[in-house]
Design a protein around this motif. Structure first.
Motif, PDB file in Angstrom:
ATOM      1  N   TYR A   3      14.167  11.066 -13.911  1.00 28.51           N
ATOM      2  CA  TYR A   3      14.036   9.618 -14.089  1.00 28.51           C
ATOM      3  C   TYR A   3      12.573   9.196 -14.073  1.00 28.51           C
ATOM      4  N   ILE A   4      12.297   8.131 -14.799  1.00 27.76           N
ATOM      5  CA  ILE A   4      11.010   7.447 -14.702  1.00 27.76           C
ATOM      6  C   ILE A   4      11.296   6.034 -14.207  1.00 27.76           C
ATOM      7  N   VAL A   5      10.650   5.669 -13.110  1.00 28.56           N
ATOM      8  CA  VAL A   5      10.908   4.372 -12.471  1.00 28.56           C
ATOM      9  C   VAL A   5       9.636   3.539 -12.465  1.00 28.56           C
ATOM     10  N   ASN A   6       9.772   2.300 -12.906  1.00 26.92           N
ATOM     11  CA  ASN A   6       8.660   1.355 -12.843  1.00 26.92           C
ATOM     12  C   ASN A   6       8.817   0.473 -11.604  1.00 26.92           C
ATOM     13  N   VAL A   7       7.730   0.289 -10.882  1.00 26.21           N
ATOM     14  CA  VAL A   7       7.728  -0.560  -9.690  1.00 26.21           C
ATOM     15  C   VAL A   7       6.789  -1.734  -9.936  1.00 26.21           C
TER      16      VAL A   7
ATOM     17  N   GLU B 232       8.962  -1.739   4.870  1.00 27.06           N
ATOM     18  CA  GLU B 232       8.456  -0.588   4.142  1.00 27.06           C
ATOM     19  C   GLU B 232       9.600   0.044   3.363  1.00 27.06           C
ATOM     20  N   VAL B 233       9.232   0.774   2.316  1.00 25.13           N
ATOM     21  CA  VAL B 233      10.224   1.462   1.486  1.00 25.13           C
ATOM     22  C   VAL B 233       9.880   2.941   1.458  1.00 25.13           C
ATOM     23  N   LYS B 234      10.790   3.747   1.977  1.00 26.94           N
ATOM     24  CA  LYS B 234      10.607   5.197   1.893  1.00 26.94           C
ATOM     25  C   LYS B 234      11.184   5.668   0.570  1.00 26.94           C
ATOM     26  N   VAL B 235      10.391   6.450  -0.160  1.00 31.00           N
ATOM     27  CA  VAL B 235      10.807   6.950  -1.466  1.00 31.00           C
ATOM     28  C   VAL B 235      11.161   8.422  -1.315  1.00 31.00           C
ATOM     29  N   ASN B 236      12.445   8.724  -1.438  1.00 32.88           N
ATOM     30  CA  ASN B 236      12.926  10.095  -1.269  1.00 32.88           C
ATOM     31  C   ASN B 236      12.786  10.899  -2.558  1.00 32.88           C
ATOM     32  N   GLY B 237      12.916  12.213  -2.423  1.00 32.03           N
ATOM     33  CA  GLY B 237      12.971  13.071  -3.593  1.00 32.03           C
ATOM     34  C   GLY B 237      11.642  13.703  -3.958  1.00 32.03           C
ATOM     35  N   ASP B 238      11.681  14.419  -5.065  1.00 34.92           N
ATOM     36  CA  ASP B 238      10.507  15.106  -5.614  1.00 34.92           C
ATOM     37  C   ASP B 238       9.955  14.234  -6.722  1.00 34.92           C
ATOM     38  N   TRP B 239       8.754  13.692  -6.524  1.00 31.21           N
ATOM     39  CA  TRP B 239       8.213  12.766  -7.510  1.00 31.21           C
ATOM     40  C   TRP B 239       6.694  12.788  -7.540  1.00 31.21           C
ATOM     41  N   ASP B 240       6.187  12.391  -8.696  1.00 31.02           N
ATOM     42  CA  ASP B 240       4.761  12.148  -8.895  1.00 31.02           C
ATOM     43  C   ASP B 240       4.599  10.677  -9.211  1.00 31.02           C
ATOM     44  N   THR B 241       3.383  10.183  -9.074  1.00 28.91           N
ATOM     45  CA  THR B 241       3.170   8.765  -9.362  1.00 28.91           C
ATOM     46  C   THR B 241       1.874   8.541 -10.111  1.00 28.91           C
ATOM     47  N   THR B 242       1.912   7.490 -10.920  1.00 31.66           N
ATOM     48  CA  THR B 242       0.706   6.966 -11.552  1.00 31.66           C
ATOM     49  C   THR B 242       0.518   5.558 -11.030  1.00 31.66           C
TER      50      THR B 242
ATOM     51  N   THR C 217       0.845  -1.191   0.000  1.00 36.28           N
ATOM     52  CA  THR C 217       0.000   0.000   0.000  1.00 36.28           C
ATOM     53  C   THR C 217       0.879   1.239   0.000  1.00 36.28           C
ATOM     54  N   PHE C 218       0.509   2.236  -0.786  1.00 33.84           N
ATOM     55  CA  PHE C 218       1.190   3.532  -0.753  1.00 33.84           C
ATOM     56  C   PHE C 218       0.553   4.406   0.313  1.00 33.84           C
ATOM     57  N   GLN C 219       1.393   4.927   1.203  1.00 33.85           N
ATOM     58  CA  GLN C 219       0.953   5.921   2.175  1.00 33.85           C
ATOM     59  C   GLN C 219       1.925   7.083   2.137  1.00 33.85           C
ATOM     60  N   ASN C 220       1.452   8.186   1.539  1.00 34.94           N
ATOM     61  CA  ASN C 220       2.317   9.351   1.327  1.00 34.94           C
ATOM     62  C   ASN C 220       3.547   8.955   0.528  1.00 34.94           C
TER      63      ASN C 220
ATOM     64  N   ASP D 277      20.022   3.727  -5.170  1.00 35.77           N
ATOM     65  CA  ASP D 277      20.417   3.360  -3.805  1.00 35.77           C
ATOM     66  C   ASP D 277      19.964   4.384  -2.769  1.00 35.77           C
ATOM     67  N   ASN D 278      19.938   5.659  -3.161  1.00 31.54           N
ATOM     68  CA  ASN D 278      19.605   6.715  -2.205  1.00 31.54           C
ATOM     69  C   ASN D 278      18.133   7.081  -2.190  1.00 31.54           C
ATOM     70  N   THR D 279      17.391   6.630  -3.181  1.00 35.07           N
ATOM     71  CA  THR D 279      15.992   7.039  -3.299  1.00 35.07           C
ATOM     72  C   THR D 279      15.033   6.035  -2.677  1.00 35.07           C
ATOM     73  N   PHE D 280      15.330   4.744  -2.819  1.00 32.97           N
ATOM     74  CA  PHE D 280      14.437   3.695  -2.322  1.00 32.97           C
ATOM     75  C   PHE D 280      15.090   3.017  -1.117  1.00 32.97           C
ATOM     76  N   LEU D 281      14.602   3.372   0.085  1.00 32.01           N
ATOM     77  CA  LEU D 281      15.244   2.923   1.316  1.00 32.01           C
ATOM     78  C   LEU D 281      14.343   1.919   2.030  1.00 32.01           C
ATOM     79  N   LEU D 282      14.822   0.669   2.062  1.00 30.13           N
ATOM     80  CA  LEU D 282      14.063  -0.421   2.687  1.00 30.13           C
ATOM     81  C   LEU D 282      14.416  -0.536   4.161  1.00 30.13           C
ATOM     82  N   SER D 283      13.401  -0.700   5.002  1.00 28.58           N
ATOM     83  CA  SER D 283      13.642  -0.897   6.425  1.00 28.58           C
ATOM     84  C   SER D 283      12.499  -1.719   7.007  1.00 28.58           C
TER      85      SER D 283
END
Length: 230
Positions: free
Chosen positions: A119-123, A76-86, A63-66, A221-227
């Motif tokens: 960048y455009i990233v597919n998840v 959970e994975v914190k997504v850093n940076g300035d981004w929009d999502t579809t 689930t995406f939360q913020n 490595d710096n944008t998608f932080l798993l914890s």
């Protein structure tokens, strides 16, 4: 200098016939050069094996939360940076152990720097990362390699690096995988198109790839932080 071209009806017919013959020849040549893509299971072939128990009735759910992707596997994975999502859906799930080629689209993230797209990233998520992630080799110019990285707690991680190359152009694909103990997992991927990089070939090490695409690896490595979740 003025070039004057005059055609009579016979010339037009000959030109049309020549064009059709040329088109037919091109199609025939393309058809002859086409080969069925070769399926490659990089994770399976490199003996990547999660070793946790599998509950086939417990779907992998995210689930995406913020700015955070929350997985029901205790991470959970914190997504850093300035981004929009579809989103394909704000919440998505898959059952463990599904059939091969089972990557499910979760979201497409577009990243910006000063609101200029970078960048455009597919998840994607999958119920069986090892057996469900298939790479395709379309010609002998294509190549791909697996580079396992350090585990994060009990999650297996690594990179799949691919190149599809012509004589003048190349498409590079960098995918980072995360495999939970039950074999489910998720993958983030970026595509890079550029002139062929002569430093990258079938025998390239992970250091070679990292040197060729420093900014891309640093970004992932710096944008998608798993914890672990609390």
């Amino acid at each position: 200098m003025i070039l004057l071209m005059v055609f009579n009806s016979t010339g037009k017919e000959e030109a049309t016939q020549n064009k059709e013959a040329s088109t037919s020849s091109t199609i025939e040549s393309d058809f002859k050069s086409y080969t069925v893509p070769k399926e490659i299971f990089l994770l399976k072939d490199n003996n990547i094996r999660p070793n946790g128990p599998i509950d086939y009735n417990l779907p992998l759910s995210v689930t995406f939360q913020n700015e955070t992707m929350i997985f029901n596997r205790g991470y959970e994975v914190k997504v850093n940076g300035d981004w929009d999502t579809t989103y394909t859906d704000n919440e998505q799930s898959v059952l463990p152990g599904v059939d091969t080629d089972s990557l499910v689209d979760l979201a497409t993230l577009t990243f910006y720097e000063n609101r200029n797209m970078t960048y455009i990233v597919n998840v994607n998520i999958t119920g069986d990362m090892v057996n469900g992630v298939v790479s395709y080799e379309h010609s002998n110019k294509d190549f791909m390699k697996l580079y396992p990285q350090n585990q994060i707690e009990d999650v297996l991680t690594g990179y799949i690096c691919k190149c599809m190359r012509s004589s003048t152009y190349a498409y590079y694909f960098i995918q980072k995988y995360f495999i939970f103990p039950d074999g489910t997992g998720f993958m983030i991927a970026i595509n890079i198109s550029s002139e062929p990089n002569k430093k990258i070939n079938k025998d390239s090490t992970f250091r070679d790839w990292n040197n060729a695409f420093k900014s891309e690896f640093k970004f992932m490595d710096n944008t998608f932080l798993l914890s672990k979740t609390n």
